[in-house]
Design a protein around this motif. Structure first.
Motif, mmCIF file in Angstrom:
data_model
loop_
_atom_site.group_PDB
_atom_site.id
_atom_site.type_symbol
_atom_site.label_atom_id
_atom_site.label_comp_id
_atom_site.label_asym_id
_atom_site.label_seq_id
_atom_site.Cartn_x
_atom_site.Cartn_y
_atom_site.Cartn_z
ATOM 1 N N LEU A 94 0.834 -1.200 0.000
ATOM 2 C CA LEU A 94 0.000 0.000 0.000
ATOM 3 C C LEU A 94 0.871 1.255 0.000
ATOM 4 C CD1 LEU A 94 -2.844 -0.900 2.555
ATOM 5 C CD2 LEU A 94 -2.770 -1.277 0.086
ATOM 6 N N ALA A 95 2.006 1.183 0.672
ATOM 7 C CA ALA A 95 2.877 2.351 0.783
ATOM 8 C C ALA A 95 3.544 2.707 -0.536
ATOM 9 C CB ALA A 95 3.940 2.108 1.852
ATOM 10 N N TYR A 96 3.792 1.712 -1.379
ATOM 11 C CA TYR A 96 4.567 1.955 -2.595
ATOM 12 C C TYR A 96 3.776 1.770 -3.884
ATOM 13 C CZ TYR A 96 8.816 2.534 0.117
ATOM 14 O OH TYR A 96 9.768 3.013 0.996
ATOM 15 N N THR A 97 2.462 1.656 -3.804
ATOM 16 C CA THR A 97 1.643 1.649 -5.023
ATOM 17 C C THR A 97 0.952 3.000 -5.122
ATOM 18 O OG1 THR A 97 -0.042 0.492 -3.690
ATOM 19 C CG2 THR A 97 1.229 -0.830 -5.259
ATOM 20 N N TYR A 98 1.211 3.700 -6.216
ATOM 21 C CA TYR A 98 0.743 5.087 -6.343
ATOM 22 C C TYR A 98 -0.545 5.162 -7.152
ATOM 23 C CZ TYR A 98 5.318 5.795 -4.380
ATOM 24 O OH TYR A 98 6.418 5.721 -3.548
ATOM 25 N N MET A 99 -1.586 4.653 -6.528
ATOM 26 C CA MET A 99 -2.955 4.683 -7.045
ATOM 27 C C MET A 99 -3.859 4.279 -5.878
ATOM 28 S SD MET A 99 -1.421 1.542 -7.645
ATOM 29 C CE MET A 99 -0.602 1.884 -9.164
ATOM 30 N N PRO A 100 -5.172 4.432 -5.978
ATOM 31 C CA PRO A 100 -6.034 3.927 -4.902
ATOM 32 C C PRO A 100 -5.753 2.441 -4.653
ATOM 33 C CG PRO A 100 -7.293 5.304 -6.382
ATOM 34 C CD PRO A 100 -5.956 5.108 -7.031
ATOM 35 N N SER A 101 -5.492 2.092 -3.401
ATOM 36 C CA SER A 101 -5.049 0.735 -3.071
ATOM 37 C C SER A 101 -5.675 0.271 -1.765
ATOM 38 C CB SER A 101 -3.519 0.699 -2.919
ATOM 39 O OG SER A 101 -2.857 1.226 -4.045
ATOM 40 N N VAL A 102 -6.062 -0.996 -1.732
ATOM 41 C CA VAL A 102 -6.589 -1.588 -0.501
ATOM 42 C C VAL A 102 -5.992 -2.968 -0.312
ATOM 43 C CG1 VAL A 102 -8.777 -0.327 -0.602
ATOM 44 C CG2 VAL A 102 -8.615 -2.602 -1.643
ATOM 45 N N LEU A 103 -5.925 -3.391 0.942
ATOM 46 C CA LEU A 103 -5.534 -4.765 1.271
ATOM 47 C C LEU A 103 -6.690 -5.387 2.037
ATOM 48 C CD1 LEU A 103 -2.117 -6.117 2.379
ATOM 49 C CD2 LEU A 103 -4.175 -6.787 3.664
#
Length: 279
Positions: free
Chosen positions: A215-224
């Motif tokens: 989540l920290a290094y994906t530069y788009m809306p992101s969820v886990l």
């Protein structure tokens, strides 16, 4: 002469109208790319749960991820789905984030299963995480477990030297860089947890913030997404069943569809509420 001019005028209007319609269609056929990340894989099994099944977290995550991707592509026009893995292999955490960024995907969904320390526990229910700091001890344990796969990589000291989840100060820059995406991430996470309650009839533990590398290094809306606890026998049985995986997949599909529609991309909501599930 008047007739010729009239015909020419009609022809021009027709061409302009056609071009306008064509241009509109081209705008709408720009693919909305969703990357689905089945957690763990290969030598990294994820949580084994209670140990009563041969399958582990990596297997359930892959089954749900592939089913979700197929459902999205089959039912939503102009959606492309890519995966961090489609079989039992081990992509590094850095590799997962890098592929998402390099492909310029519009949405990143990482799918996992949860666990309490040991092989059994009373905690059950789904959780969906977005990037953020937390002082909650249980949430920090989840982050520690999901990030621990870093240590399976030979060059982890070099690759992850700037990532320290135990030091919120060192992560302020990452959180600020993601600020533009946080509202959208929270929107999707809320839709997912809502669907788990409505469609799957599951217990939701809510939307939470945590420090996960992907989540920290994906530069788009992101969820886990944590589908449930494999250390809870009843929930482990549910998530290992075809019915359970199908219900959770449909919930994720409904949430993702509603999220996409909220962006005014013209997606049709296909509601797959099953009206059944297990608590």
């Amino acid at each position: 002469m008047k007739t010729s001019n009239s015909l020419l005028f009609v022809f021009i209007i027709t061409v302009l109208t056609f071009m306008g319609e064509r241009g509109y269609a081209q705008i709408n056929t720009d693919a909305f790319v969703i990357m689905i990340d089945p957690g763990h894989g290969g030598s990294d099994s994820g949580t084994p749960g209670t140990g009563r099944y041969k399958t582990t977290e990596k297997d359930i995550a892959l089954d749900v991820s592939l089913a979700l991707g197929e459902m999205l592509e089959n039912n939503l026009p102009y959606v492309d789905v890519v995966y961090t893995r489609k079989k039992d292999v081990f992509p590094t955490l850095n590799g997962r984030a890098k592929v998402a960024n390099d492909k310029g995907v519009d949405l990143f969904i990482s799918i996992h299963c949860n666990a309490q320390p040991g092989k059994k526990g009373t905690a059950y229910g789904s959780e969906t995480y977005v990037l953020g700091t937390t002082k909650n001890k249980q949430n920090l344990e989840v982050a520690k477990r999901e990030n621990s796969v870093i240590f399976l990589e030979d060059d982890h000291k070099t690759t992850y030297k700037n990532f320290n989840p135990n030091s919120p100060e060192s992560l302020i820059g990452l959180i600020l860089a993601q600020e533009d995406y946080l509202d959208q991430s929270i929107k999707l996470a809320s839709l997912i947890e809502n669907e788990f309650q409505i469609t799957a009839k599951r217990r939701s533990r809510g939307v939470k913030q945590n420090i996960f590398y992907v989540l920290a290094y994906t530069y788009m809306p992101s969820v886990l997404v944590e589908l449930g606890f494999l250390t809870h026998k009843k929930e482990e049985d549910f998530l290992n069943s075809n019915r359970g995986k199908s219900i959770m997949t449909k919930s994720l599909f409904n949430a993702t569809t509603k999220y996409r529609q909220s962006l005014n991309l013209g997606a049709e909501i296909l509601d797959y509420n099953t009206g059944s599930g297990a608590n």
